[in-house]
Scaffold this motif. Sequence first.
Motif, PDB file in Angstrom:
ATOM      1  N   LEU A 163       0.964  -1.178  -0.014  1.00  0.00           N
ATOM      2  CA  LEU A 163       0.041   0.037  -0.168  1.00  0.00           C
ATOM      3  C   LEU A 163       0.902   1.410   0.094  1.00  0.00           C
ATOM      4  O   LEU A 163       0.640   2.171  -0.579  1.00  0.00           O
ATOM      5  CB  LEU A 163      -0.929  -0.132   1.258  1.00  0.00           C
ATOM      6  N   ASP A 164       2.053   1.205   0.831  1.00  0.00           N
ATOM      7  CA  ASP A 164       2.967   2.297   0.523  1.00  0.00           C
ATOM      8  C   ASP A 164       3.420   2.622  -0.698  1.00  0.00           C
ATOM      9  O   ASP A 164       4.199   3.514  -0.885  1.00  0.00           O
ATOM     10  CB  ASP A 164       4.023   2.172   1.789  1.00  0.00           C
ATOM     11  N   HIS A 165       3.304   1.854  -1.532  1.00  0.00           N
ATOM     12  CA  HIS A 165       3.907   1.827  -2.831  1.00  0.00           C
ATOM     13  C   HIS A 165       2.867   2.111  -4.055  1.00  0.00           C
ATOM     14  O   HIS A 165       3.132   2.115  -5.293  1.00  0.00           O
ATOM     15  CB  HIS A 165       4.523   0.520  -3.411  1.00  0.00           C
ATOM     16  N   VAL A 166       1.635   2.738  -3.610  1.00  0.00           N
ATOM     17  CA  VAL A 166       0.613   3.059  -4.419  1.00  0.00           C
ATOM     18  C   VAL A 166       1.031   4.001  -5.588  1.00  0.00           C
ATOM     19  O   VAL A 166       0.553   3.878  -6.723  1.00  0.00           O
ATOM     20  CB  VAL A 166      -0.771   3.304  -3.589  1.00  0.00           C
ATOM     21  N   GLU A 167       1.832   5.149  -5.253  1.00  0.00           N
ATOM     22  CA  GLU A 167       2.069   6.053  -6.198  1.00  0.00           C
ATOM     23  C   GLU A 167       3.146   5.341  -7.340  1.00  0.00           C
ATOM     24  O   GLU A 167       2.824   5.735  -8.491  1.00  0.00           O
ATOM     25  CB  GLU A 167       2.772   7.283  -5.525  1.00  0.00           C
ATOM     26  N   LEU A 206      -3.759   3.913   4.878  1.00  0.00           N
ATOM     27  CA  LEU A 206      -5.085   4.054   4.116  1.00  0.00           C
ATOM     28  C   LEU A 206      -4.950   5.575   3.856  1.00  0.00           C
ATOM     29  O   LEU A 206      -5.269   6.100   2.618  1.00  0.00           O
ATOM     30  CB  LEU A 206      -6.103   3.492   4.862  1.00  0.00           C
ATOM     31  N   ARG A 207      -4.928   6.523   4.740  1.00  0.00           N
ATOM     32  CA  ARG A 207      -4.917   7.922   4.764  1.00  0.00           C
ATOM     33  C   ARG A 207      -3.887   8.243   3.793  1.00  0.00           C
ATOM     34  O   ARG A 207      -4.333   9.270   2.673  1.00  0.00           O
ATOM     35  CB  ARG A 207      -4.724   8.695   6.162  1.00  0.00           C
ATOM     36  N   ALA A 208      -2.682   7.981   3.847  1.00  0.00           N
ATOM     37  CA  ALA A 208      -1.906   8.204   2.708  1.00  0.00           C
ATOM     38  C   ALA A 208      -2.072   8.033   1.405  1.00  0.00           C
ATOM     39  O   ALA A 208      -1.915   8.628   0.378  1.00  0.00           O
ATOM     40  CB  ALA A 208      -0.340   7.937   3.224  1.00  0.00           C
ATOM     41  N   VAL A 211      -4.726  10.084  -0.554  1.00  0.00           N
ATOM     42  CA  VAL A 211      -4.295  11.241  -1.021  1.00  0.00           C
ATOM     43  C   VAL A 211      -3.747  10.886  -2.452  1.00  0.00           C
ATOM     44  O   VAL A 211      -3.919  11.362  -3.268  1.00  0.00           O
ATOM     45  CB  VAL A 211      -3.296  11.817   0.010  1.00  0.00           C
ATOM     46  N   VAL A 212      -2.846   9.940  -2.594  1.00  0.00           N
ATOM     47  CA  VAL A 212      -2.009   9.540  -3.474  1.00  0.00           C
ATOM     48  C   VAL A 212      -3.281   9.180  -4.765  1.00  0.00           C
ATOM     49  O   VAL A 212      -3.206   9.623  -6.027  1.00  0.00           O
ATOM     50  CB  VAL A 212      -1.367   8.520  -3.356  1.00  0.00           C
ATOM     51  N   VAL A 213      -4.161   8.355  -4.404  1.00  0.00           N
ATOM     52  CA  VAL A 213      -5.257   8.010  -5.472  1.00  0.00           C
ATOM     53  C   VAL A 213      -6.019   9.232  -5.907  1.00  0.00           C
ATOM     54  O   VAL A 213      -6.283   9.491  -7.096  1.00  0.00           O
ATOM     55  CB  VAL A 213      -6.213   6.934  -4.709  1.00  0.00           C
TER      56      VAL A 213
END
Length: 372
Positions: A163-167, A206-208, A211-213
């Motif tokens: 999830l931390d790699h979503v960007e 999830l909060r982070a 924002v990215v999404v």
Amino acid sequence: MGEPGPSVGPPFGLLAELTHRCPLRCAYCSNPLQLVPASNELDTDQWRSVLDQARRLGVLQVHLSGGEPMARRDLPALVEHAHSLGCYVNLVTSGLSLTDGAAAELVAAGLDHVQLSIQDADTRGADAIAGARAHERKLAAAAVVRRLGLPLTVNVVLHRGNLDHVEAIVDLAERMGADRLELANTQFYGWALRNRAALLPTAAQLRAADVVVRDAVERLAGRMEISYVYSDYHERRPKPCMHGWGSRQLTVAPNGDVLPCPAASVIEGLDLENVRTRPLAEIWYESASFNAFRGTDWMREPCRSCAFREVDLGGCRCQAFLLTGDAANTDPVCQLSPHRAVVDRVLAEDVLLVPPPSVPRRMPVSRNGDAL
């Protein structure tokens, strides 16, 4: 519960789970723990009959899935048959076998679309999640799809490990030439439920990611559609069950069981019908399993008098069963559910500082190593 509801229309889509065989070992897989062996799969003629019945019933989209549907040698024949019926045919695949030759054969048979799974943004992370050297082959498969001019959807199941790699995942989907990107937080059924403590993300993650999404959706509007499925354990409102139980789509499992939603087999006591013994139209309109949770008449309080009952439809029936033992209960994700404490307890227990190792999805094998 054996009578059709007054608002029941024909289904729009068929999810045809051709097999549970798969070269990957993803711990988040929603397939049941008791996987259907190859010896009990519907054969080619039986699947042709399913497709015939589905089209007569009104199905317009056929999603060929699994497991890995390319494990079926008759896949081109099934694509051709679905296409001949006038259906839009989508292949849901890991891509490991989607070479130039295999893809060209499927396109010639009438394939319309490919949905390709990706596990992470880089090779090392993705291969670790998949349990196989798969990532580079997936990138090659995406290139094949684009060369052939097919629309491409990239699907990524999100969890604590990626999830931390979503960007970076969004950037990868852009480079792959995806027309659509599905970012779906893990839904906890089957193998994913077994591995919940390893997969459940933190609220901060999830909060982070949100924002990215949101930024990506705005930036890529008109170029790449992004669909985002949130992690509902952390929410206060449940998501609706696929537009309603037995409403728009049906699933046929590898052994011929017909399900109102892909995870419905988890509900103990739900009397599933099988295409080997009953026509698909009768199952859709008349079976107890499909009519069990259609509409809102089945609802108990607080759903029955809730202003949102036609919006969230009481949430997920499978999740309600898995977390409370009764599929007719309000989805305990809901802040109004009398069972919300169950979810809060899961969050307190499973969102650990150091998550446990996951248990990879495994297909039972025979003594000679072949999938059963």
